[in-house]
Design a protein around this motif. Structure first.
Motif, PDB file in Angstrom:
ATOM      1  N   ILE B 525       8.751  15.085  42.526  1.00 51.02           N
ATOM      2  CA  ILE B 525       8.588  14.966  43.990  1.00 51.02           C
ATOM      3  C   ILE B 525       7.243  15.543  44.410  1.00 51.02           C
ATOM      4  O   ILE B 525       6.517  14.965  45.208  1.00 51.02           O
ATOM      5  CB  ILE B 525       9.756  15.669  44.710  1.00 51.02           C
ATOM      6  CG1 ILE B 525      11.055  14.914  44.434  1.00 51.02           C
ATOM      7  CG2 ILE B 525       9.510  15.747  46.212  1.00 51.02           C
ATOM      8  CD1 ILE B 525      12.318  15.654  44.848  1.00 51.02           C
ATOM      9  N   GLY B 526       6.894  16.706  43.818  1.00 50.32           N
ATOM     10  CA  GLY B 526       5.629  17.361  44.156  1.00 50.32           C
ATOM     11  C   GLY B 526       4.431  16.479  43.844  1.00 50.32           C
ATOM     12  O   GLY B 526       3.573  16.260  44.707  1.00 50.32           O
ATOM     13  N   PHE B 527       4.407  15.957  42.624  1.00 53.93           N
ATOM     14  CA  PHE B 527       3.241  15.134  42.233  1.00 53.93           C
ATOM     15  C   PHE B 527       3.186  13.843  43.038  1.00 53.93           C
ATOM     16  O   PHE B 527       2.108  13.397  43.445  1.00 53.93           O
ATOM     17  CB  PHE B 527       3.275  14.827  40.731  1.00 53.93           C
ATOM     18  CG  PHE B 527       2.841  16.011  39.908  1.00 53.93           C
ATOM     19  CD1 PHE B 527       1.531  16.482  40.039  1.00 53.93           C
ATOM     20  CD2 PHE B 527       3.687  16.660  39.026  1.00 53.93           C
ATOM     21  CE1 PHE B 527       1.109  17.576  39.285  1.00 53.93           C
ATOM     22  CE2 PHE B 527       3.274  17.748  38.294  1.00 53.93           C
ATOM     23  CZ  PHE B 527       1.975  18.212  38.421  1.00 53.93           C
ATOM     24  N   THR B 528       4.369  13.240  43.272  1.00 54.87           N
ATOM     25  CA  THR B 528       4.390  12.022  44.089  1.00 54.87           C
ATOM     26  C   THR B 528       3.771  12.312  45.448  1.00 54.87           C
ATOM     27  O   THR B 528       2.973  11.532  45.979  1.00 54.87           O
ATOM     28  CB  THR B 528       5.839  11.533  44.279  1.00 54.87           C
ATOM     29  OG1 THR B 528       6.530  11.637  43.038  1.00 54.87           O
ATOM     30  CG2 THR B 528       5.860  10.094  44.741  1.00 54.87           C
ATOM     31  N   GLY B 529       4.130  13.486  45.965  1.00 54.89           N
ATOM     32  CA  GLY B 529       3.590  13.878  47.276  1.00 54.89           C
ATOM     33  C   GLY B 529       2.084  13.984  47.227  1.00 54.89           C
ATOM     34  O   GLY B 529       1.388  13.497  48.123  1.00 54.89           O
ATOM     35  N   ILE B 530       1.565  14.633  46.179  1.00 50.88           N
ATOM     36  CA  ILE B 530       0.115  14.807  46.058  1.00 50.88           C
ATOM     37  C   ILE B 530      -0.584  13.458  46.010  1.00 50.88           C
ATOM     38  O   ILE B 530      -1.557  13.220  46.729  1.00 50.88           O
ATOM     39  CB  ILE B 530      -0.213  15.613  44.785  1.00 50.88           C
ATOM     40  CG1 ILE B 530       0.207  17.088  44.995  1.00 50.88           C
ATOM     41  CG2 ILE B 530      -1.690  15.535  44.445  1.00 50.88           C
ATOM     42  CD1 ILE B 530       0.015  17.934  43.769  1.00 50.88           C
ATOM     43  N   LEU B 531       0.005  12.563  45.172  1.00 48.23           N
ATOM     44  CA  LEU B 531      -0.612  11.231  45.028  1.00 48.23           C
ATOM     45  C   LEU B 531      -0.583  10.482  46.354  1.00 48.23           C
ATOM     46  O   LEU B 531      -1.573   9.915  46.783  1.00 48.23           O
ATOM     47  CB  LEU B 531       0.114  10.428  43.943  1.00 48.23           C
ATOM     48  CG  LEU B 531      -0.130  10.936  42.505  1.00 48.23           C
ATOM     49  CD1 LEU B 531       0.776  10.221  41.528  1.00 48.23           C
ATOM     50  CD2 LEU B 531      -1.599  10.714  42.134  1.00 48.23           C
ATOM     51  N   LEU B 532       0.603  10.520  47.034  1.00 48.85           N
ATOM     52  CA  LEU B 532       0.738   9.796  48.306  1.00 48.85           C
ATOM     53  C   LEU B 532      -0.223  10.338  49.361  1.00 48.85           C
ATOM     54  O   LEU B 532      -0.711   9.615  50.204  1.00 48.85           O
ATOM     55  CB  LEU B 532       2.172   9.918  48.827  1.00 48.85           C
ATOM     56  CG  LEU B 532       3.166   8.907  48.256  1.00 48.85           C
ATOM     57  CD1 LEU B 532       4.588   9.274  48.666  1.00 48.85           C
ATOM     58  CD2 LEU B 532       2.835   7.502  48.755  1.00 48.85           C
ATOM     59  N   GLN B 533      -0.497  11.638  49.258  1.00 48.46           N
ATOM     60  CA  GLN B 533      -1.410  12.267  50.240  1.00 48.46           C
ATOM     61  C   GLN B 533      -2.862  11.936  49.943  1.00 48.46           C
ATOM     62  O   GLN B 533      -3.728  12.206  50.754  1.00 48.46           O
ATOM     63  CB  GLN B 533      -1.235  13.781  50.197  1.00 48.46           C
ATOM     64  CG  GLN B 533      -0.452  14.300  51.371  1.00 48.46           C
ATOM     65  CD  GLN B 533      -0.568  15.805  51.433  1.00 48.46           C
ATOM     66  OE1 GLN B 533      -0.288  16.480  50.446  1.00 48.46           O
ATOM     67  NE2 GLN B 533      -0.996  16.286  52.577  1.00 48.46           N
ATOM     68  N   GLY B 534      -3.084  11.331  48.741  1.00 46.95           N
ATOM     69  CA  GLY B 534      -4.456  10.976  48.372  1.00 46.95           C
ATOM     70  C   GLY B 534      -5.253  12.149  47.882  1.00 46.95           C
ATOM     71  O   GLY B 534      -6.479  12.095  47.847  1.00 46.95           O
ATOM     72  N   LEU B 535      -4.545  13.246  47.502  1.00 49.08           N
ATOM     73  CA  LEU B 535      -5.292  14.424  47.031  1.00 49.08           C
ATOM     74  C   LEU B 535      -5.951  14.162  45.680  1.00 49.08           C
ATOM     75  O   LEU B 535      -6.941  14.776  45.341  1.00 49.08           O
ATOM     76  CB  LEU B 535      -4.341  15.629  46.907  1.00 49.08           C
ATOM     77  CG  LEU B 535      -3.865  16.249  48.226  1.00 49.08           C
ATOM     78  CD1 LEU B 535      -2.852  17.356  47.961  1.00 49.08           C
ATOM     79  CD2 LEU B 535      -5.039  16.787  49.026  1.00 49.08           C
ATOM     80  N   GLY B 548       6.039   5.460  47.050  1.00 54.06           N
ATOM     81  CA  GLY B 548       7.015   5.802  48.096  1.00 54.06           C
ATOM     82  C   GLY B 548       8.424   5.626  47.572  1.00 54.06           C
ATOM     83  O   GLY B 548       9.314   6.443  47.841  1.00 54.06           O
ATOM     84  N   MET B 549       8.655   4.527  46.824  1.00 51.35           N
ATOM     85  CA  MET B 549       9.979   4.294  46.252  1.00 51.35           C
ATOM     86  C   MET B 549      10.342   5.383  45.238  1.00 51.35           C
ATOM     87  O   MET B 549      11.481   5.845  45.183  1.00 51.35           O
ATOM     88  CB  MET B 549      10.027   2.918  45.578  1.00 51.35           C
ATOM     89  CG  MET B 549      10.057   1.799  46.589  1.00 51.35           C
ATOM     90  SD  MET B 549       9.828   0.221  45.767  1.00 51.35           S
ATOM     91  CE  MET B 549      10.168  -0.910  47.085  1.00 51.35           C
ATOM     92  N   VAL B 550       9.359   5.774  44.420  1.00 51.02           N
ATOM     93  CA  VAL B 550       9.588   6.863  43.458  1.00 51.02           C
ATOM     94  C   VAL B 550      10.038   8.114  44.210  1.00 51.02           C
ATOM     95  O   VAL B 550      11.029   8.766  43.876  1.00 51.02           O
ATOM     96  CB  VAL B 550       8.311   7.179  42.648  1.00 51.02           C
ATOM     97  CG1 VAL B 550       8.531   8.427  41.787  1.00 51.02           C
ATOM     98  CG2 VAL B 550       7.915   5.995  41.783  1.00 51.02           C
ATOM     99  N   LYS B 551       9.335   8.399  45.266  1.00 53.67           N
ATOM    100  CA  LYS B 551       9.623   9.622  46.017  1.00 53.67           C
ATOM    101  C   LYS B 551      11.034   9.571  46.616  1.00 53.67           C
ATOM    102  O   LYS B 551      11.818  10.526  46.513  1.00 53.67           O
ATOM    103  CB  LYS B 551       8.584   9.829  47.120  1.00 53.67           C
ATOM    104  CG  LYS B 551       8.661  11.242  47.678  1.00 53.67           C
ATOM    105  CD  LYS B 551       7.627  11.519  48.736  1.00 53.67           C
ATOM    106  CE  LYS B 551       7.779  12.937  49.244  1.00 53.67           C
ATOM    107  NZ  LYS B 551       7.551  13.019  50.666  1.00 53.67           N
ATOM    108  N   SER B 552      11.354   8.420  47.248  1.00 53.02           N
ATOM    109  CA  SER B 552      12.661   8.297  47.889  1.00 53.02           C
ATOM    110  C   SER B 552      13.780   8.375  46.857  1.00 53.02           C
ATOM    111  O   SER B 552      14.800   9.031  47.067  1.00 53.02           O
ATOM    112  CB  SER B 552      12.692   7.000  48.708  1.00 53.02           C
ATOM    113  OG  SER B 552      13.863   6.283  48.454  1.00 53.02           O
ATOM    114  N   SER B 553      13.588   7.736  45.678  1.00 54.76           N
ATOM    115  CA  SER B 553      14.600   7.800  44.620  1.00 54.76           C
ATOM    116  C   SER B 553      14.765   9.234  44.118  1.00 54.76           C
ATOM    117  O   SER B 553      15.885   9.706  43.898  1.00 54.76           O
ATOM    118  CB  SER B 553      14.194   6.897  43.448  1.00 54.76           C
ATOM    119  OG  SER B 553      14.205   5.564  43.862  1.00 54.76           O
ATOM    120  N   SER B 554      13.641   9.903  43.957  1.00 55.78           N
ATOM    121  CA  SER B 554      13.710  11.292  43.471  1.00 55.78           C
ATOM    122  C   SER B 554      14.471  12.172  44.467  1.00 55.78           C
ATOM    123  O   SER B 554      15.307  12.999  44.084  1.00 55.78           O
ATOM    124  CB  SER B 554      12.310  11.881  43.299  1.00 55.78           C
ATOM    125  OG  SER B 554      11.485  10.963  42.651  1.00 55.78           O
TER     126      SER B 554
END
Lengths: 123, 733
Positions: B525-535, B548-554
């Motif tokens: 979830i953490g890494f998905t967040g970082i990627l989605l934020q464009g960091l 987004g789907m990865v994040k929601s499934s997680s």
């Protein structure tokens, strides 16, 4: 640039937090056990400590107590990283001497603001 | 009461009478003193007024003469005038004199030899020459050997002072006329002093001409009064002074009044005094009359009290005697009643020979005698004792210990029947003769029963022995089967222990698994967040959608794991409630807003009907978890219409409903709804993403919070989920 000590046994989580902190422009000192955390806290005198609670050997609560017991560690802000599901963790970590806590899973959108808050001493 | 009281009574009476006497006497004395002082005052006033008038008359006469021209000029005519005046009033004056303004005698009659002598050095002449006012001289002894006193009046010619005109009076005749006449009783008299304290007149000739202070120097009370009276004051006083009577000198207390006599430019003070004897003498007769009266009163009082006390004693004694008689009669009655009413036989006999003195009816009935038959008989003579040795034992017991209790003995009745008795007794004195009071309880029946019982007991013992043998045999059988049961029980206990251990291992497994499961999920979830934020760098639209789907499934997986942990904890009973006070209306708004995006996507309306500030004390996080579950389900299973949440406080309980316009639930499915891993599925409805644990967990949570949860639904028309929780869990717990 601030010095942040991260005590975390899980490599991936450690990397995740370090990544975020470095993105924010801070220097990260990593400790993978409680004992190492206590040692580095005294040696490096960080501006902030992020403390995982479930650690091999001595856990995060005891690590916090040891840091707090010494004069050099009495005032450094220590932020616990706790699991959302554990009821009573909050009281426990505050009683152990933590300044505050951040719930896992880490949300990169909000964690930056929270870290800055503790670093500036406003929490 | 007797002697002591009489003595006290006498003392009280004596004191009372003495007090009465003192009071009466003191009062009489006071009155007598007051009367004496009044009388003395009257005399003093009369004398004082007489002397003042005498001098003022003569001052007036001389004043008239002083206005005659010839007298002013002292010519022959004037001299003749004065001579004539002197001759006319010779009885009241010793001489008449005209003094000129320089203090020389211009003319005098009858002692003409003094004419021309200068008398300006005499004190009263000095005064009148200076002040031109009438003056009186001190008493002085004249050359003609009499006590004289001179009165000078000023002579004026117009406003000019031309000397004085004076007469010399015989002081003794003045004193005789006004002072010597003052007599009070036997000892009261007047005396007089000048303003300088010189005694002018008194009964003791040698004191005249002396200073009063000199005379009274050994008598402080008199000195004190003297100081008062030389100041020209009026008053009364008591003083002590010596009285010489027939050569005996004796100090006497005196009551006095004093007042000034104003004459010309000066004053004298008259004192009228009487000895205390005077007062006491007048009191003596009063006292002599008072004493017998008080004595009669005293004796009468004593006599009356004695008679009264005696009468009281007699009455009290009579009352006590009656009371004692009554008590004696009562105790006799009681005794007689007990004597005859008791179920035991009672015998009173003479200690010496056993002669019967009194027996009760019970004795007669049991022993079978008439009262007449026992008169003059002894117990041994009647043959009452079945064994004469018993009597000896009984009498010896009484002799040694004074009493015997519950001794068993056998007796013979008149007809020869042997009776069992329990005998108690003690020695008493009747008419100064030692007697025995003996009480015999008839225990014949009891003894008989005892003997029968003994027979039964022996029989029973035999039976018991037989039974015991039988029991012993069957016991061996039992022991064998018991051993088998114990073995089975042990097996069960072991199985139970294994089960408990398994349960513990399961909980431990779940707890550690949940941590292990969550840790990687947290980093996903953490890494998905970082990627989605464009960091970590820019993403294209497709990448963003898939991440987004990865994040929601997680997140779904995480909530699933969290639910499982919660459940396992609740089932293991390891849940601690964390109670706090919070606002339900705020919570409902917040939960609804978290589903806002999802609802908007399906065009559903979300509404809340919760009173603002609806406070409760409960576990905030778990209450929220239930709300999230119910609202989430409602939104998830509703395709059109909306979801509304309502809550209210009724009698300490919060009632909350979540209403939707979804497909509803069939009655047969409603029962399963709150069971674990159940999601109602129909062919029409799409398969929904969910753990199937939500309602089951909610029910567990609500039970934990002390409330209830349920559903009302009709298929096709939506559902209403409701739950209750105590408004204050702390009080409800």
């Amino acid at each position: 640039m601030k010095k942040v000590l991260v005590v975390e046994d899980n490599e991936k989580n450690l990397y995740l937090i370090s990544f975020i902190l470095e993105k924010m422009g801070h220097r990260v000192i990593a400790a993978r056990t409680g004992e190492e955390g206590v040692e580095l806290a005294f040696q490096e005198k960080p501006d902030l400590v992020l403390m995982d609670i479930q650690l091999p050997g001595i856990n995060g609560l005891e690590t916090t107590q040891r840091i707090r017991a010494a004069e050099t560690g009495a005032n450094v802000p220590i932020i616990a990283l706790t699991s959302y599901a554990l009821v009573g963790d909050r009281e426990q970590v505050l009683r152990a001497g933590c300044t505050g806590y951040i719930e896992k899973p880490i949300n990169p959108e909000t964690i930056m603001g929270e870290i800055n808050k503790y670093l500036s001493g406003k929490a | 009461m007797k002697k002591g009281s009489i003595v006290i009574l006498m003392i009280v009476f004596t004191a009372l009478c003495a007090l009465l006497f003192v009071l009466f006497y003191e009062n009489a004395e006071k009155t007598a003193v007051r009367q004496l002082l009044d009388t003395q005052q009257l005399h003093a006033k009369q004398a004082s007024q007489g002397i003042e008038e005498y001098f003022s008359t003569w001052t007036g006469i001389l004043g008239s003469l002083a206005k005659i021209d010839s007298v002013i000029d002292v010519d022959e005519n004037g001299k003749r005038h004065m001579k004539l005046f002197f001759e006319t009033h010779r009885a009241q004056m010793r001489s008449m004199t005209r003094v000129d303004e320089r203090g020389r005698i211009a003319y005098t009659v009858p002692y003409s030899s003094s004419i021309g002598s200068d008398i300006s050095d005499q004190p009263h002449i000095r005064t009148i020459l200076r002040e031109h006012r009438p003056v009186v001289s001190d008493v002085f002894r004249t050359v003609q050997d009499f006590d004289g006193i001179a009165l000078h009046v000023p002579v004026f010619q117009g406003a000019a002072f031309r000397g004085t005109i004076a007469i010399v009076m015989d002081f003794d005749s003045l004193a005789k006329r006004y002072l010597e006449v003052v007599k009070i009783g036997k000892t009261g008299y007047a005396w007089m002093v000048s303003r300088d304290g010189i005694i002018l007149f008194t009964q003791v000739p040698e004191f005249v001409g002396k200073s009063i202070f000199e005379v009274s120097k050994d008598f402080p009370s008199m000195s004190a009064m003297a100081r008062e009276l030389v100041q020209g004051r009026t008053g009364t006083g008591v003083y002590t002074f010596n009285r010489i009577y027939e050569q005996v000198v004796k100090p006497v207390r005196k009551y006095a009044v004093y007042m000034p006599i104003r004459i010309a430019d000066s004053y004298w003070t008259i004192v009228v005094a009487s000895a205390e004897d005077e007062v006491l003498a007048s009191l003596a007769s009063f006292r002599n009359r008072l004493i017998p009266v008080i004595a009669v009163l005293f004796l009468g009082g004593i006599l009356f009290s004695l008679l009264g006390a005696k009468a009281w004693f007699i009455v009290a004694e009579e009352r006590n005697r009656k009371k004692a008689e009554e008590a004696l009669r009562y105790s006799e009655q009681k005794f007689m009643k007990a004597f005859h009413a008791t179920p035991d036989a009672i015998v009173i006999s003479r200690a010496a020979d056993g002669l019967l003195i009194e027996v009760n009816d019970v004795f007669l009935r049991i022993a079978g005698y008439d009262r007449a038959e026992i008169v003059g008989k002894t117990t041994t003579g009647l043959g009452v004792w079945a064994n004469p040795a018993d009597r000896e034992r009984y009498v010896a017991g009484i002799r040694e210990q004074g009493r015997v209790r519950d001794m068993e003995a056998q007796f013979c009745s008149k007809t020869g029947t042997v009776l069992d008795g329990l005998i108690s007794g003690e020695s008493i004195l009747l008419d100064h003769e030692p007697c025995l009071l003996t009480i015999i309880r008839n225990i014949t029946e009891r003894k008989k029963t005892e003997r029968e019982l003994e027979q039964h007991r022996l029989h029973l013992e035999e039976m018991v022995n037989e039974r015991t043998e039988e029991l012993r045999r069957s016991q061996a059988d039992l022991r064998r089967s018991l051993d088998e049961t114990t073995a089975a029980k042990r097996c069960l206990e072991e199985a139970n222990a294994r089960l408990q251990e398994l349960d513990r291992l399961k909980s431990l497994f779940i707890a550690s698994m949940s941590h292990e499961l969550r840790t990687p999920l947290n980093s996903i979830i953490g890494f998905t967040g970082i990627l989605l934020q464009g960091l970590a760098g820019e993403l294209n639209a497709e990448q963003r959608k898939q991440l987004g789907m990865v994040k929601s499934s997680s997140e779904h997986l995480l909530s699933l794991i969290t639910d499982i942990i919660d459940l396992s904890k609740i089932e293991a009973g390891k849940v601690d409630l964390s109670l706090e006070s919070f606002d339900l209306s705020a919570m409902v708004r917040e939960v609804l807003s978290s589903f806002q995006i999802m609802a908007e996507r399906k065009a559903l309306s979300l509404s809340a009907e919760v009173p603002a500030g609806l406070m409760l004390v409960s576990d905030k996080r778990r209450t929220r978890q239930v709300l999230v579950n119910l609202v989430g389900n409602a939104v998830k299973f509703t395709e059109q219409g909306g979801v509304s949440v309502a809550a209210e406080h009724r009698d300490g309980v919060i009632h909350c409903t979540v209403r939707d316009t979804g497909m509803g639930i069939k009655p047969e499915d409603q029962g399963r709804l709150f069971k674990s891993f159940s999601q109602v599925t129909t062919t029409e409805a799409p398969k929904h993403e969910g753990t199937g644990l939500g309602l089951y967990l909610s029910r567990k949570l609500i039970t934990l919070l002390g409330g209830e949860i349920g559903v009302e639904s009709s298929f096709g028309r939506g559902s209403v989920f409701f739950f209750t929780i105590p408004a204050n869990r702390e009080e409800a717990a």
